[in-house]
Structure formats: C-alpha cells, structure tokens
Design an enzyme around this catalytic site. Structure first.
Site, PDB file in Angstrom:
ATOM      1  N   ASP A 141      -2.604  -0.936   9.671  1.00 14.94           N
ATOM      2  CA  ASP A 141      -2.988  -0.886   8.079  1.00 14.94           C
ATOM      3  C   ASP A 141      -3.575  -2.401   7.640  1.00 14.94           C
ATOM      4  O   ASP A 141      -3.638  -2.505   6.476  1.00 14.94           O
ATOM      5  CB  ASP A 141      -1.438  -0.806   7.568  1.00 14.94           C
ATOM      6  CG  ASP A 141      -0.852   0.455   7.526  1.00 14.94           C
ATOM      7  OD1 ASP A 141      -1.646   1.571   7.647  1.00 14.94           O
ATOM      8  OD2 ASP A 141       0.290   0.933   7.251  1.00 14.94           O
TER       9      ASP A 141
ATOM     10  N   LYS B  96       0.799  -1.110   0.158  1.00 12.65           N
ATOM     11  CA  LYS B  96      -0.134  -0.133  -0.172  1.00 12.65           C
ATOM     12  C   LYS B  96       0.944   1.201  -0.052  1.00 12.65           C
ATOM     13  O   LYS B  96       2.046   1.371   0.498  1.00 12.65           O
ATOM     14  CB  LYS B  96      -1.011   0.067   1.159  1.00 12.65           C
ATOM     15  CG  LYS B  96      -0.440   0.315   2.627  1.00 12.65           C
ATOM     16  CD  LYS B  96      -0.579   1.873   2.765  1.00 12.65           C
ATOM     17  CE  LYS B  96       0.779   2.150   3.633  1.00 12.65           C
ATOM     18  NZ  LYS B  96       0.854   3.029   4.622  1.00 12.65           N
TER      19      LYS B  96
HETATM   20  O1  C5P Z   1      -0.649  -0.038  14.357  1.00 11.48           O
HETATM   21  P1  C5P Z   1       0.835  -0.421  14.156  1.00 11.48           P
HETATM   22  O2  C5P Z   1       1.340  -1.082  15.087  1.00 11.48           O
HETATM   23  O3  C5P Z   1       1.123  -0.630  12.687  1.00 11.48           O
HETATM   24  O4  C5P Z   1       1.600   0.860  14.353  1.00 11.48           O
HETATM   25  C1  C5P Z   1       2.748   1.176  14.842  1.00 11.48           C
HETATM   26  C2  C5P Z   1       3.052   2.560  15.412  1.00 11.48           C
HETATM   27  O5  C5P Z   1       2.730   3.591  14.702  1.00 11.48           O
HETATM   28  C3  C5P Z   1       2.067   2.807  16.671  1.00 11.48           C
HETATM   29  O6  C5P Z   1       2.729   1.916  17.703  1.00 11.48           O
HETATM   30  C4  C5P Z   1       2.050   3.953  16.970  1.00 11.48           C
HETATM   31  O7  C5P Z   1       3.141   4.600  17.802  1.00 11.48           O
HETATM   32  C5  C5P Z   1       2.215   4.542  15.326  1.00 11.48           C
HETATM   33  N1  C5P Z   1       0.943   4.755  15.054  1.00 11.48           N
HETATM   34  C6  C5P Z   1       0.249   6.144  15.395  1.00 11.48           C
HETATM   35  N2  C5P Z   1      -1.088   6.429  14.979  1.00 11.48           N
HETATM   36  C7  C5P Z   1      -1.531   5.436  13.885  1.00 11.48           C
HETATM   37  C8  C5P Z   1      -0.988   4.415  13.535  1.00 11.48           C
HETATM   38  C9  C5P Z   1       0.331   4.366  13.878  1.00 11.48           C
HETATM   39  O8  C5P Z   1       0.610   6.765  16.207  1.00 11.48           O
HETATM   40  N3  C5P Z   1      -2.624   5.859  13.454  1.00 11.48           N
END
Ligand code: C5P
Length: 288
Positions: A137, A12
C-alpha cells in the site's frame, strides 16, 4: 538543514476491492479503487542525535525496527548513503490493524520527508519503487488522491478529481492480520464482485448512486468469519441510510457512504455511541 519537518499521513480506504487470483510470489493480483481520506497521522521528523528513533502517541505501535516508519528511514539512509540520526515522532490518529494502511502511510510520509530534508528530489516513480519494498500500500500512500490499483496494489492509475465523498468510518474493537485474511481467501467462494469499469464511469459522471452500487470488497466474507461485528456494523450503517457500506482492505474497518455531510454527521452521532472508534471523514484529493 531544516531543524524539523511535519508531514501529514492520510489513511486510505478501498472503495472497491476485487481479487483476480493468487500469484506465484504468494501475493494476490488485485483490482481495487483506493481513496485517501481526511483521517490522518502527523509525522514530525527531527534530524540529529544517534541512529533512528521512533516515538509515538500510541502504545499500539512498535517504537523500534518493527515500525514501518523506522524501516522507511533505514531504507532511505541505506539507499542514499546518509549517515545521520533521525527522530521520528508519530501522532497516531489512524486505528491500527484496521485495513486503513496506517503503517504504510507513516512509511510514505517518512520517505517524502527524508526526500525533502536531504534535498534528494526523487521522482514519484523512484519513491514508489522504494516504498513497495516496505508494503503493497505504500506506493498508493505516496501518490494519494483516488487511484485504480492493480498488481499487488502498486500499478496505479490516478483518477481525475471526482465527487467529494462524505463517509462514516467505524472500527470494531478487533484487529485482523492482512496476511491471514488473504491466506484464507478462496476465489471459488466469491459471490459478488465489483464492476470496476462501471465504478470508473460513475466516478467520471460524479454519479454517487451508480458508484455506491459497485462499492464491494471480496475479502469481506473472510473477515466476517473472523470478526462478525463487520457484518453488524454494515447493517447498522444501512439502518442509518448509508448509500453503501463496505469493509476497507482486509478489515475490520467499515465505511458507510452518505448523500451529504449532514446525513453522515447524523449517522456518526448514532455510531459513535456504540463504537468508540467512529469517525466522520471525507475523501481527500491530491490537492488537499
Ligand atoms: O505488502 P504487505 O506487506 O502490506 O502485505 C501483507 C500481506 O498481505 C502479504 O504478506 C500477503 O500475505 C498479503 N497480500 C496479498 N496480496 C496483495 C497484498 C497483500 O496476498 N496484493
């Protein structure tokens, strides 16, 4: 039970990315247009054997529980009380740590694959709720195509089929941590934000110039402070006559949009002499 199942896992990119604020749960509230592209991993699932095993064509991703594909399989097995072994083979084509949801799309492919192999017939909503436990994602990777994403990235509005986008994707030889980029993001320091409403209107009119004007990512300046090459690549794509160039997600991959496949191919030829990880890609619709 089928002996093996091959599932495609497209990368993506973000065509726009705006951060509206920080939430109490530590995540950031987003408004972003996400797009699946033709660059993809290929996941082969073979039921059988002992436990969950991951094998990959790339040394850059873990072969154990740290791999999101492994976690996806465990989550599905626990949720649906499946006591079985599973071999997951990942043909890794998507650059790692690049802002391209490489791990998330592999996890989404495993969820879909297990759903098919074990005949679970899960609704897209159920799959997305499970996927969100693995990463922000993953729901988009399950739905695919083009979507406006809100919340953490999981509140998805699918966009109708739009213009086919011809692009060059360039990944500098550098990895960035998504968590670190978000931690260092300061809303007050944002200088230019995408107008997502204008983007959506341009999308519906298939007006490439108008949508190119909204291709902005507010995380860029944070990532550029850690990886200045992002700004260099943006500049070089501009010199190759890109209509727009922006970083994907938290970076450091950069996408250049071109007016035609041929123009994109010319730019790709120039970029790949300078950056090994340069790809000629196009947008992927839900039907592709
Ligand atoms: O959800 P994911 O584990 O992929 O996200 C990785 C990190 O990115 C999260 O721990 C967070 O710090 C940050 N993040 C965020 N806001 C989002 C998506 C991700 O702060 N909407």
């Amino acid at each position: 039970m089928q002996e093996r199942l091959v599932v495609e896992a497209p990368a993506k990119i973000n065509l726009t990315l705006n951060v509206l604020g920080k939430r109490d749960d530590g995540y950031h509230e987003l408004e972003t247009v996400m797009q699946q592209i033709s660059l993809k991993d290929r996941i082969t699932l073979c039921p059988g054997g002992e436990g969950i095993k991951v094998q990959s064509s790339s040394a850059a991703i873990p072969g154990d529980e740290a791999n999101l594909a492994w976690q996806a399989a465990r989550l599905m097995f626990e949720e649906f009380s499946i006591a079985a072994g599973l071999q997951i083979c990942i043909e890794k084509n998507i650059p790692v740590g690049a802002g391209l949801a490489g791990g998330s799309t592999d996890a989404a492919a495993v969820i879909k694959g297990i759903d098919r192999l074990w005949g679970l017939h899960l609704s897209p909503e159920r799959m997305c709720a499970l996927g969100l436990k693995l990463g922000s994602d993953v729901p988009f990777c399950l739905v695919g195509g083009t979507a406006l994403a809100r919340g953490r990235g999981e509140i998805l509005t699918a966009l109708p089929e739009g213009p086919r986008l011809e692009m060059v994707l360039v990944k500098p030889d550098f990895q960035l941590s998504t968590a670190e980029i978000y931690q260092n993001f300061r809303l007050g320091q944002v200088k230019s934000v995408p107008d997502n409403q204008a983007f959506l209107e341009a999308w519906r009119r298939c007006d490439i110039m108008a949508l190119a004007a909204q291709m902005k990512n507010v995380l860029e300046s944070v990532s550029i402070s850690r990886c200045p090459e992002v700004a260099v690549i943006k500049h070089k794509l501009g010199e190759c006559r890109a209509l727009a160039s922006l970083m994907s997600g938290s970076g450091p991959s950069v996408v250049g949009l071109f007016g035609s496949r041929e123009e994109a191919r010319q730019a790709w030829k120039i970029m790949k002499d300078q950056y090994e990880e340069s790809y000629l890609v196009s947008s992927y619709g839900r039907g592709d």
